[in-house]
Scaffold this motif. Structure first.
Motif, short mmCIF file in Angstrom:
data_model
loop_
_atom_site.label_atom_id
_atom_site.label_comp_id
_atom_site.label_asym_id
_atom_site.label_seq_id
_atom_site.Cartn_x
_atom_site.Cartn_y
_atom_site.Cartn_z
N UNK A 266 0.83 -1.21 0.00
CA UNK A 266 0.00 0.00 0.00
C UNK A 266 0.86 1.26 0.00
N UNK A 267 1.84 1.32 0.90
CA UNK A 267 2.65 2.54 1.04
C UNK A 267 3.66 2.68 -0.09
N UNK A 268 4.05 1.59 -0.71
CA UNK A 268 4.90 1.68 -1.90
C UNK A 268 4.12 2.24 -3.08
N UNK A 269 2.85 1.86 -3.18
CA UNK A 269 2.00 2.40 -4.25
C UNK A 269 1.86 3.91 -4.11
N UNK A 270 1.67 4.36 -2.86
CA UNK A 270 1.49 5.79 -2.62
C UNK A 270 2.82 6.53 -2.43
N UNK A 271 3.91 5.82 -2.44
CA UNK A 271 5.22 6.45 -2.33
C UNK A 271 5.48 7.09 -0.99
N UNK A 272 4.85 6.55 0.06
CA UNK A 272 5.01 7.14 1.40
C UNK A 272 6.04 6.32 2.19
N UNK A 273 7.31 6.53 1.85
CA UNK A 273 8.39 5.76 2.48
C UNK A 273 8.57 6.14 3.95
N UNK A 274 8.28 7.41 4.30
CA UNK A 274 8.47 7.85 5.68
C UNK A 274 7.52 7.13 6.63
N UNK A 275 6.26 7.00 6.21
CA UNK A 275 5.29 6.27 7.05
C UNK A 275 5.66 4.79 7.11
N UNK A 276 6.08 4.23 6.00
CA UNK A 276 6.47 2.82 5.97
C UNK A 276 7.64 2.57 6.91
N UNK A 277 8.64 3.44 6.86
CA UNK A 277 9.82 3.28 7.74
C UNK A 277 9.44 3.39 9.20
N UNK A 278 8.52 4.33 9.51
CA UNK A 278 8.11 4.51 10.89
C UNK A 278 7.37 3.27 11.41
N UNK A 279 6.44 2.74 10.61
CA UNK A 279 5.68 1.56 11.02
C UNK A 279 6.59 0.33 11.15
N UNK A 280 7.52 0.19 10.23
CA UNK A 280 8.45 -0.94 10.31
C UNK A 280 9.31 -0.85 11.57
N UNK A 281 9.78 0.36 11.87
CA UNK A 281 10.59 0.57 13.07
C UNK A 281 9.80 0.26 14.33
N UNK A 282 8.57 0.80 14.41
CA UNK A 282 7.74 0.58 15.60
C UNK A 282 7.39 -0.89 15.78
N UNK A 283 7.10 -1.56 14.66
CA UNK A 283 6.74 -2.97 14.76
C UNK A 283 7.93 -3.82 15.18
N UNK A 284 9.11 -3.50 14.68
CA UNK A 284 10.31 -4.25 15.04
C UNK A 284 10.60 -4.12 16.53
N UNK A 285 10.40 -2.93 17.07
CA UNK A 285 10.59 -2.74 18.52
C UNK A 285 9.61 -3.60 19.31
N UNK A 286 8.37 -3.63 18.88
CA UNK A 286 7.37 -4.46 19.56
C UNK A 286 7.72 -5.94 19.46
N UNK A 287 8.17 -6.36 18.28
CA UNK A 287 8.52 -7.77 18.06
C UNK A 287 9.65 -8.21 18.99
N UNK A 288 10.64 -7.32 19.15
CA UNK A 288 11.77 -7.63 20.03
C UNK A 288 11.32 -7.72 21.49
N UNK A 289 10.38 -6.85 21.88
CA UNK A 289 9.85 -6.88 23.24
C UNK A 289 9.13 -8.19 23.51
N UNK A 290 8.35 -8.64 22.54
CA UNK A 290 7.61 -9.90 22.69
C UNK A 290 8.59 -11.06 22.79
N UNK A 291 9.64 -11.03 21.99
CA UNK A 291 10.66 -12.09 22.05
C UNK A 291 11.33 -12.15 23.42
N UNK A 292 11.62 -10.96 23.97
CA UNK A 292 12.26 -10.91 25.29
C UNK A 292 11.35 -11.51 26.36
N UNK A 293 10.08 -11.22 26.25
CA UNK A 293 9.11 -11.75 27.24
C UNK A 293 9.00 -13.26 27.12
N UNK A 294 9.08 -13.76 25.90
CA UNK A 294 8.89 -15.20 25.68
C UNK A 294 10.14 -16.03 25.94
N UNK A 295 11.29 -15.34 26.16
CA UNK A 295 12.53 -16.09 26.43
C UNK A 295 12.47 -16.78 27.80
#
Length: 305
Positions: free
Chosen positions: A276-305
């Motif tokens: 969706x964001x590649x179609x609209x050329x909104x790389x800034x929003x895509x980068x922000x969402x990817x960054x935020x999701x990666x932080x959440x994913x790492x937090x979940x991994x830490x909890x599950x260790x």
């Protein structure tokens, strides 16, 4: 009654020159004074209105602009030389408030304070209170006190027979500051009130979407991921064609979060965000969402260790 008098004198008084604006619109519509006045008032009385020699009350004004086939919002936009009034600008800025920062809020509050000093009798007083609550929130104020302030404002709305569009926008902006059960109550009531506006000149579907998406985010914050996911799926099915690409990307992001915490596959949802964001050329929003999701994913991994 005092508020009505203030509105009458401040908006509909002859010194505002609305008669001249009515005349300009009438001429552009190729209508005669007789055509406008017929069935409402005498032509002689109407002529005095166009010359700004007679004050117009709200009821008469509504009948005249209906004959001119123009909304009150458009009339005052034209009357103000094709620009928004100060009050309209302040309200529009509040509607479009997406990024909350202390500096931005300070600018908006200062502008609103100057306006309220000149025009104390206005519906913008509640907006001022809402801004103050948001300032306390963004500055890390006492959460209990913030919730109490937001709840007090909600209690004011509970005493009203009707909510209007600006009221709905204000309540939506404070939804995340209220307890879950109150947020649910507000959303349920708001959706009913929004339906009153079916056929209104402006489509309010965006408000239906915002209330329901914001409520789903509150479910996520309360770790009720299945409930949030269920609501997000319903929103996607019902409103996907009506949503902006940013809102739709946010919906896919929230669904990805639910799947993450439910230990289910989220790749499909996140691939939708990228496409969706590649179609609209909104790389800034895509980068922000990817960054935020990666932080959440790492937090979940830490909890599950």
């Amino acid at each position: 009654m005092e508020l009505f008098k203030n509105m009458q004198n401040g908006i509909f008084g002859g010194n505002m020159g609305i008669g001249n604006t009515i005349k300009k619109i009438r001429l552009n519509r190729n209508m005669t004074q007789k055509q406008i006045a017929e069935g409402i008032i005498g032509q002689g009385t109407y002529s005095r209105i166009e010359r700004d020699q007679l004050q117009v009350d709200v009821e008469l004004f509504a009948k005249l602009i209906q004959k001119l086939n123009i909304s009150s919002n458009e009339f005052f936009y034209v009357h103000n030389n094709y620009s928004a009034t100060e009050q309209q600008i302040i309200m529009q800025e509040f509607r479009e408030l997406t990024i909350i920062s202390p500096d931005l809020l300070k600018i908006k509050i200062n502008r609103l304070e100057k306006f309220l000093n000149k025009t104390p009798l206005t519906n913008l007083n509640k907006i001022y209170i809402a801004y103050q609550i948001l300032v306390h929130y963004i500055n890390g104020g006492d959460k209990k006190n913030i919730h109490l302030q937001a709840k007090a404002l909600w209690e004011e709305f509970q005493r009203l027979d009707n909510w209007y569009i600006d009221d709905l926008i204000l309540l939506n902006s404070l939804l995340f500051l209220l307890p879950l059960e109150i947020a649910e109550e507000i959303t349920t009531t708001a959706l009913k009130r929004i339906r009153y506006y079916n056929g209104y000149e402006k489509d309010l579907t965006y408000l239906e979407i915002f209330f329901q998406i914001d409520l789903s985010v509150i479910y996520i914050e309360h770790q009720e991921y299945e409930e949030a996911l269920s609501k997000l799926n319903c929103i996607e099915i019902k409103y996907k064609q009506k949503m902006s690409y940013q809102t739709l990307a946010g919906l896919f992001f929230n669904k990805s979060i639910c799947y993450l915490f439910l230990n289910e596959q989220y790749d499909e949802e996140f691939s939708k965000i990228k496409l969706l964001l590649e179609i609209y050329g909104d790389s800034s929003l895509l980068n922000m969402l990817q960054h935020n999701f990666e932080e959440l994913r790492l937090q979940v991994e830490q909890v599950n260790l």
